[in-house]
Design a protein around this motif. Structure first.
Motif, PDB file in Angstrom:
ATOM      1  N   ILE A  43      90.936 -74.856  90.885  1.00 14.23           N
ATOM      2  CA  ILE A  43      89.991 -74.358  89.875  1.00 14.23           C
ATOM      3  C   ILE A  43      90.254 -72.881  89.598  1.00 14.23           C
ATOM      4  O   ILE A  43      90.365 -72.447  88.453  1.00 14.23           O
ATOM      5  N   TRP A  44      90.418 -72.106  90.671  1.00 11.82           N
ATOM      6  CA  TRP A  44      90.724 -70.678  90.493  1.00 11.82           C
ATOM      7  C   TRP A  44      92.046 -70.475  89.782  1.00 11.82           C
ATOM      8  O   TRP A  44      92.170 -69.671  88.857  1.00 11.82           O
ATOM      9  N   ALA A  45      93.066 -71.220  90.235  1.00 16.97           N
ATOM     10  CA  ALA A  45      94.408 -71.032  89.682  1.00 16.97           C
ATOM     11  C   ALA A  45      94.428 -71.307  88.180  1.00 16.97           C
ATOM     12  O   ALA A  45      95.110 -70.612  87.415  1.00 16.97           O
ATOM     13  N   ARG A  46      93.655 -72.330  87.753  1.00 13.24           N
ATOM     14  CA  ARG A  46      93.597 -72.652  86.313  1.00 13.24           C
ATOM     15  C   ARG A  46      93.001 -71.486  85.528  1.00 13.24           C
ATOM     16  O   ARG A  46      93.197 -71.394  84.324  1.00 13.24           O
ATOM     17  N   ALA A  47      92.247 -70.647  86.214  1.00 19.20           N
ATOM     18  CA  ALA A  47      91.694 -69.451  85.571  1.00 19.20           C
ATOM     19  C   ALA A  47      92.497 -68.207  85.945  1.00 19.20           C
ATOM     20  O   ALA A  47      91.989 -67.081  85.895  1.00 19.20           O
ATOM     21  N   ASN A  48      93.756 -68.462  86.379  1.00 19.46           N
ATOM     22  CA  ASN A  48      94.653 -67.363  86.754  1.00 19.46           C
ATOM     23  C   ASN A  48      94.123 -66.498  87.882  1.00 19.46           C
ATOM     24  O   ASN A  48      94.273 -65.280  87.872  1.00 19.46           O
ATOM     25  N   GLN A  49      93.460 -67.118  88.820  1.00 18.20           N
ATOM     26  CA  GLN A  49      92.958 -66.346  89.952  1.00 18.20           C
ATOM     27  C   GLN A  49      93.530 -66.864  91.262  1.00 18.20           C
ATOM     28  O   GLN A  49      93.610 -68.079  91.478  1.00 18.20           O
ATOM     29  N   VAL A  50      93.930 -65.943  92.126  1.00 15.48           N
ATOM     30  CA  VAL A  50      94.251 -66.281  93.514  1.00 15.48           C
ATOM     31  C   VAL A  50      93.435 -65.311  94.336  1.00 15.48           C
ATOM     32  O   VAL A  50      93.691 -64.111  94.337  1.00 15.48           O
ATOM     33  N   LYS A  51      92.425 -65.813  94.999  1.00 15.02           N
ATOM     34  CA  LYS A  51      91.437 -64.906  95.578  1.00 15.02           C
ATOM     35  C   LYS A  51      91.846 -64.300  96.912  1.00 15.02           C
ATOM     36  O   LYS A  51      91.425 -63.216  97.254  1.00 15.02           O
ATOM     37  N   TYR A  52      92.606 -65.058  97.686  1.00 10.64           N
ATOM     38  CA  TYR A  52      92.857 -64.592  99.052  1.00 10.64           C
ATOM     39  C   TYR A  52      94.343 -64.556  99.410  1.00 10.64           C
ATOM     40  O   TYR A  52      94.805 -65.299 100.274  1.00 10.64           O
ATOM     41  N   PRO A  53      95.102 -63.665  98.778  1.00 12.95           N
ATOM     42  CA  PRO A  53      96.523 -63.569  99.122  1.00 12.95           C
ATOM     43  C   PRO A  53      96.717 -62.809 100.439  1.00 12.95           C
ATOM     44  O   PRO A  53      95.929 -61.920 100.758  1.00 12.95           O
ATOM     45  N   PRO A  54      97.734 -63.169 101.189  1.00 12.87           N
ATOM     46  CA  PRO A  54      98.056 -62.384 102.391  1.00 12.87           C
ATOM     47  C   PRO A  54      98.762 -61.098 101.980  1.00 12.87           C
ATOM     48  O   PRO A  54      99.237 -60.978 100.852  1.00 12.87           O
ATOM     49  N   ASP A  55      98.832 -60.138 102.890  1.00 14.34           N
ATOM     50  CA  ASP A  55      99.567 -58.902 102.603  1.00 14.34           C
ATOM     51  C   ASP A  55     101.064 -59.111 102.703  1.00 14.34           C
ATOM     52  O   ASP A  55     101.840 -58.466 102.019  1.00 14.34           O
ATOM     53  N   VAL A  56     101.440 -60.037 103.581  1.00 15.04           N
ATOM     54  CA  VAL A  56     102.869 -60.222 103.828  1.00 15.04           C
ATOM     55  C   VAL A  56     103.073 -61.653 104.342  1.00 15.04           C
ATOM     56  O   VAL A  56     102.163 -62.234 104.942  1.00 15.04           O
ATOM     57  N   ILE A  57     104.251 -62.191 104.051  1.00 12.56           N
ATOM     58  CA  ILE A  57     104.599 -63.509 104.579  1.00 12.56           C
ATOM     59  C   ILE A  57     105.798 -63.336 105.500  1.00 12.56           C
ATOM     60  O   ILE A  57     106.744 -62.616 105.162  1.00 12.56           O
ATOM     61  N   VAL A  58     105.745 -63.973 106.651  1.00 12.45           N
ATOM     62  CA  VAL A  58     106.904 -63.920 107.557  1.00 12.45           C
ATOM     63  C   VAL A  58     107.352 -65.339 107.894  1.00 12.45           C
ATOM     64  O   VAL A  58     106.557 -66.263 107.909  1.00 12.45           O
ATOM     65  N   TRP A  59     108.664 -65.464 108.133  1.00 11.37           N
ATOM     66  CA  TRP A  59     109.259 -66.748 108.493  1.00 11.37           C
ATOM     67  C   TRP A  59     109.972 -66.633 109.840  1.00 11.37           C
ATOM     68  O   TRP A  59     111.192 -66.477 109.888  1.00 11.37           O
ATOM     69  N   PRO A  60     109.260 -66.693 110.923  1.00 11.30           N
ATOM     70  CA  PRO A  60     109.927 -66.662 112.232  1.00 11.30           C
ATOM     71  C   PRO A  60     110.795 -67.913 112.388  1.00 11.30           C
ATOM     72  O   PRO A  60     110.536 -68.925 111.734  1.00 11.30           O
ATOM     73  N   GLU A  61     111.808 -67.809 113.240  1.00 11.15           N
ATOM     74  CA  GLU A  61     112.735 -68.940 113.380  1.00 11.15           C
ATOM     75  C   GLU A  61     112.736 -69.516 114.780  1.00 11.15           C
ATOM     76  O   GLU A  61     113.371 -70.534 115.043  1.00 11.15           O
ATOM     77  N   THR A  62     112.045 -68.858 115.702  1.00  9.95           N
ATOM     78  CA  THR A  62     111.954 -69.362 117.075  1.00  9.95           C
ATOM     79  C   THR A  62     110.538 -69.120 117.597  1.00  9.95           C
ATOM     80  O   THR A  62     109.797 -68.287 117.051  1.00  9.95           O
ATOM     81  N   THR A  63     110.204 -69.828 118.650  1.00  7.04           N
ATOM     82  CA  THR A  63     108.905 -69.609 119.305  1.00  7.04           C
ATOM     83  C   THR A  63     108.795 -68.157 119.776  1.00  7.04           C
ATOM     84  O   THR A  63     107.730 -67.548 119.699  1.00  7.04           O
ATOM     85  N   GLN A  64     109.919 -67.614 120.243  1.00  5.19           N
ATOM     86  CA  GLN A  64     109.905 -66.231 120.720  1.00  5.19           C
ATOM     87  C   GLN A  64     109.558 -65.276 119.586  1.00  5.19           C
ATOM     88  O   GLN A  64     108.798 -64.333 119.779  1.00  5.19           O
ATOM     89  N   GLU A  65     110.127 -65.534 118.427  1.00 10.24           N
ATOM     90  CA  GLU A  65     109.778 -64.687 117.281  1.00 10.24           C
ATOM     91  C   GLU A  65     108.310 -64.838 116.899  1.00 10.24           C
ATOM     92  O   GLU A  65     107.646 -63.860 116.569  1.00 10.24           O
ATOM     93  N   VAL A  66     107.807 -66.068 116.954  1.00  5.98           N
ATOM     94  CA  VAL A  66     106.377 -66.264 116.706  1.00  5.98           C
ATOM     95  C   VAL A  66     105.577 -65.418 117.682  1.00  5.98           C
ATOM     96  O   VAL A  66     104.648 -64.685 117.308  1.00  5.98           O
ATOM     97  N   SER A  67     105.950 -65.517 118.948  1.00  5.85           N
ATOM     98  CA  SER A  67     105.250 -64.785 119.993  1.00  5.85           C
ATOM     99  C   SER A  67     105.263 -63.278 119.727  1.00  5.85           C
ATOM    100  O   SER A  67     104.239 -62.591 119.878  1.00  5.85           O
ATOM    101  N   LYS A  68     106.418 -62.772 119.287  1.00  3.42           N
ATOM    102  CA  LYS A  68     106.503 -61.334 119.013  1.00  3.42           C
ATOM    103  C   LYS A  68     105.601 -60.927 117.853  1.00  3.42           C
ATOM    104  O   LYS A  68     104.927 -59.893 117.904  1.00  3.42           O
ATOM    105  N   VAL A  69     105.607 -61.747 116.802  1.00  6.55           N
ATOM    106  CA  VAL A  69     104.748 -61.442 115.643  1.00  6.55           C
ATOM    107  C   VAL A  69     103.274 -61.477 116.060  1.00  6.55           C
ATOM    108  O   VAL A  69     102.486 -60.597 115.701  1.00  6.55           O
ATOM    109  N   VAL A  70     102.914 -62.485 116.844  1.00  5.65           N
ATOM    110  CA  VAL A  70     101.516 -62.627 117.261  1.00  5.65           C
ATOM    111  C   VAL A  70     101.099 -61.445 118.133  1.00  5.65           C
ATOM    112  O   VAL A  70     100.043 -60.843 117.936  1.00  5.65           O
TER     113      VAL A  70
END
Lengths: 515, 515
Positions: A43-70
């Motif tokens: 409904i929002w998108a049809r009105a050109n709205q995205v209300k809750y964007p993140p500041d940044v997107i990350v793509w970790p590739e291992t559990t260790q990288e996930v752990s470091k980001v967390v």
């Protein structure tokens, strides 16, 4: 729309942990990750709205990288939103307070398939359909077929306690879990085993499966698998009433027969299902009703539907005159000999209720189109309508009561139909679909939210559970207290222990925010 | 033996809560409640010793009375030992530190049987056999048939995660629980629901079921029930080796066929089973072996066995020359049509391994005598021997490895035989029976404990779980750390939260005592 400015400090910090191509702050990415597949977001998108964007997107590739980001996010108290396929429908991945969208899709490996243990160790970012296809190449199956299978990830399945279309036979995703790897808020990597006949630790599966990323990030899972069934068979029956159909299902299941597919359509859904079939077996009044309803929904742009939906009270009355018969589809999978015996027993039960035998046709038709529904919503929204689904559940005794209460609540404001699927010996889920209309964004949004409030209140006061398999997210968060009672205090205490800074998917699952 | 003097103050305090006839401090009662059915307790009893009598026994009649007693005990830091039928075999009800034995057998009512929900609400003090008989009068069954059924209570089932002889079809007791009422250490009465399709609280079932009275007192339970099966059928096959038999079971179960009874006997147990049968179908070498072993065990007083058992190393070598074939019994329950199809598929699998078809005889014989074994131990102890059973479990891949490791550990010191029952798609339990001999109490006790240590160490280091369904109690407490690892710390933290004064069954389940 305007996005908040890029937080350069945050990007520089993340670059110490990940490569540059694992981090994005571009506007298209932030807009994409700021929504899910919920009707509200559409409904929002049809009105050109995205209300809750993140500041940044990350793509970790291992559990260790996930752990470091967390770890990093925890040290800076930055919100962290785990992200899979984005097919959620309850706002579970909206970045309510900004922060980091942690996309797990690069953790997509099948680590080990064990044909003796009949289980598979898999990273949670793998896509559902790709995963199932890999299993089927080896003549195995997970037995999990949600309608989101082409989009969702295994992590998403687990986060929301997903159910597939064959859950009556294979169980929901939580019934398949034999082990988990979880990254806790402090970065600790914890392994959980959950198998009978194995040395035990405290079995915390119940805590993490369904926690929607609020208690930990699921990075790996060991899941039960099955040999591909030798054979499959469909039956269908037309019951004289919804209540008789429900009684029939209950008797079949409680006698120990377990079909893979169980779908009982309510009066309206039965007619619409019929209207989709190439060849209808029904006739007379039903056929004429089909003919009148068919243009209403297949030509969704038809003005008459808008007029109808402006007068839902009258529509509701009209629909009360529906002939009242309900179609049941049963599908059996397994050894030919066994499913033939099962089908025979199920048939006996149905015929005792004088249900009309519709043959294998409706089941085969359903199978062919079983993933289509989810992709039919766009034209509805294009036409200015909104539509959504709501999956509640309860035990057998309360099922008809819950159905009527929720249906009545919705039908005052929208066109509503329902089917009963995901049936178990204990009870069954009810899957409502509703279509509504508001003249503009504001009115659509208000009506949409009003319908949800009314429906959830009806559900809660009728003893149903507010979610069978879509999860809670933001959409149903306000009703967790009604549903869990004192249990929610316990869950909040667990949250405070495991994630004291509330960095993990804050604002979801009805957990109390930090003050 | 001398009992500690009666604590009159304690009795007077309890009389404020309960009637006089609900309290006992007589010596016969204190002696009876100071032991369970464990071999260790029997060894002591044969030497006129009861090591851990309680100070007092109470018989509350309502949950409220339980709550009052628990509150009182908590306020005075008096140990409290919940007591059911006394059929436990791990010392789980020994009053290690004296205190109050809380007998729940007067909470023995079936509160509600719901034929729509197909569940039953029951007080936990009800006897297993009486409970099952009441269900069967209504053409229902719990599907739970432990060999202790004539003695044990439902509370005992729950406390130890009991398994019945048909667990392959109906699951273990934890699979049947839909709800619990628990009295916590502070006297609070808590209700736990654990049903899919029902509004949820935090599902703490996993915590309380199997907690052996250390975290709370279970006073009521809602348990799943089933319609009585229409039909039953037994098959039996002689496999050429244990490994082939295990492979056969695994394939049958992992293809989705679920027999109710699955029992694979190892070489020695196969021979002994045969020696009990009226008519043996086997012949030749086996028959002569049977003939030589038969007097050894049926005439248990025979001096030759004592001599044998003094030279277990040689006995072990002798037994290695056993012909090596193993009998598998399969029993099917349900609709005639379905079990015929299931039996046919199971037969196909077995015949692929060239297993010899033994017909329905062994299964029917087993059924007739299925509760007898537990009552055959007395004459063994009378003759100066000791005997015990040990039920470990693991996943399929590790099963043969675990069997050989534990069997080798025990066989150095005692005659050991085993069968594999309680089979699941994931794995299977191994049920060892061993008979040993010591010249006097001291030597018997030492050897008995030595055997357990060696066997549990072999189990732990081979990746098995130390208990499939007898529980942990005192007997296996020392191995909880090996089994649970860091999980035991978590469990201890839960214990400290729920029972800060450690009044609930202290010393059991390997929990750290208060310092």
């Amino acid at each position: 729309m305007e996005l908040k400015e890029v937080n350069l400090k945050l990007v520089r910090d993340l670059q110490k942990i990940l490569r540059k191509d694992q981090i994005s702050v571009t506007n298209p990415d932030r807009l994409s990750y700021g929504r899910d597949s919920s009707s509200q977001a559409i409904i929002w998108a049809r009105a050109n709205q995205v209300k809750y964007p993140p500041d940044v997107i990350v793509w970790p590739e291992t559990t260790q990288e996930v752990s470091k980001v967390v770890s990093f996010a925890n040290s800076k108290s930055i919100p962290l939103i785990p992200f899979g396929g984005g097919s959620g429908v309850c706002g579970g991945t909206w970045a309510l307070h900004g922060g980091i969208a942690l996309d797990l899709k690069r953790l997509n490996q099948i680590l080990k398939l064990d044909p003796i243990k009949m289980n598979v160790r898999v990273q949670t970012g793998i896509n559902g359909e790709i995963f199932e296809r890999e299993l089927q190449r080896r003549n195995m199956t997970l037995g999990h077929f949600p309608s989101s299978i082409y989009v969702a990830t295994v992590g998403g399945y687990l986060a929301c306690r997903s159910a597939g279309q064959l859950s009556t036979k294979y169980g929901k995703i939580e019934d398949m879990v034999e082990g988990l790897e979880v990254v806790l808020a402090n970065g600790d990597i914890v392994s959980i085993e959950s198998v009978k006949d194995q040395p035990k630790q405290l079995d915390l599966k119940e805590l993490f499966v369904g926690s929607e990323g609020t208690l930990g990030i699921l990075t790996e899972a060991t899941l039960k698998i099955h040999a591909m069934p030798e054979s499959e068979r469909f039956l269908a029956f037309q019951f004289r009433s919804l209540e008789e159909g429900l009684e029939g299902i209950r008797k079949i299941l409680q006698r120990g027969v377990s079909p893979a597919v169980v779908r009982l359509y309510d009066e309206l859904d039965t007619i619409l299902f019929g209207s989709h079939k190439e060849k209808s077996k029904t006739g007379g009044v039903k056929e004429s009703l089909q003919n009148s309803l068919k243009p209403m929904l297949t030509c969704i742009k038809n003005r008459s539907l808008k007029i109808f939906l402006k007068h839902t009270d009258r529509l509701g009355k009209f629909l009360n005159y529906l002939p009242g018969s309900c179609m049941l589809i049963l599908g059996f999978q397994g050894f030919k000999k066994i499913i033939e015996a099962e089908a025979e027993i199920a048939e006996e039960v149905c015929l005792k209720y004088q249900a009309a035998d519709l043959g294998p046709g409706p089941g085969l038709y359903w199978k062919k189109h079983r993933y289509s529904v989810s992709y039919k919503l766009s034209p509805i929204f294009d036409a200015g309508f909104f539509a959504d689904t709501m999956e509640v559940a309860t035990t057998w005794k309360n099922l008809s009561n819950l159905y009527h209460a929720v249906r009545e609540a919705i039908s005052k404001h929208a066109l509503v139909l329902a089917h009963f699927s995901h049936a178990y010996p204990e009870g069954c889920s009810i899957y409502f679909t509703f279509v509504g209309y508001g003249e503009n964004l504001k009115k659509s949004e208000d009506l949409y939210q009003y319908i949800w409030r009314e429906a959830l209140e009806a559900c809660v006061s009728s003893g149903g559970t507010i979610s069978h398999h879509h999860g809670v997210g933001v959409l149903k968060a306000g009703y967790m207290k009604d549903e869990w009672g004192a249990g929610l205090n316990w869950l909040n205490r667990v949250k405070n222990q495991l994630d004291p800074r509330h960095i993990l998917n804050p604002g979801k699952l009805g957990l109390t925010p930090l003050i």
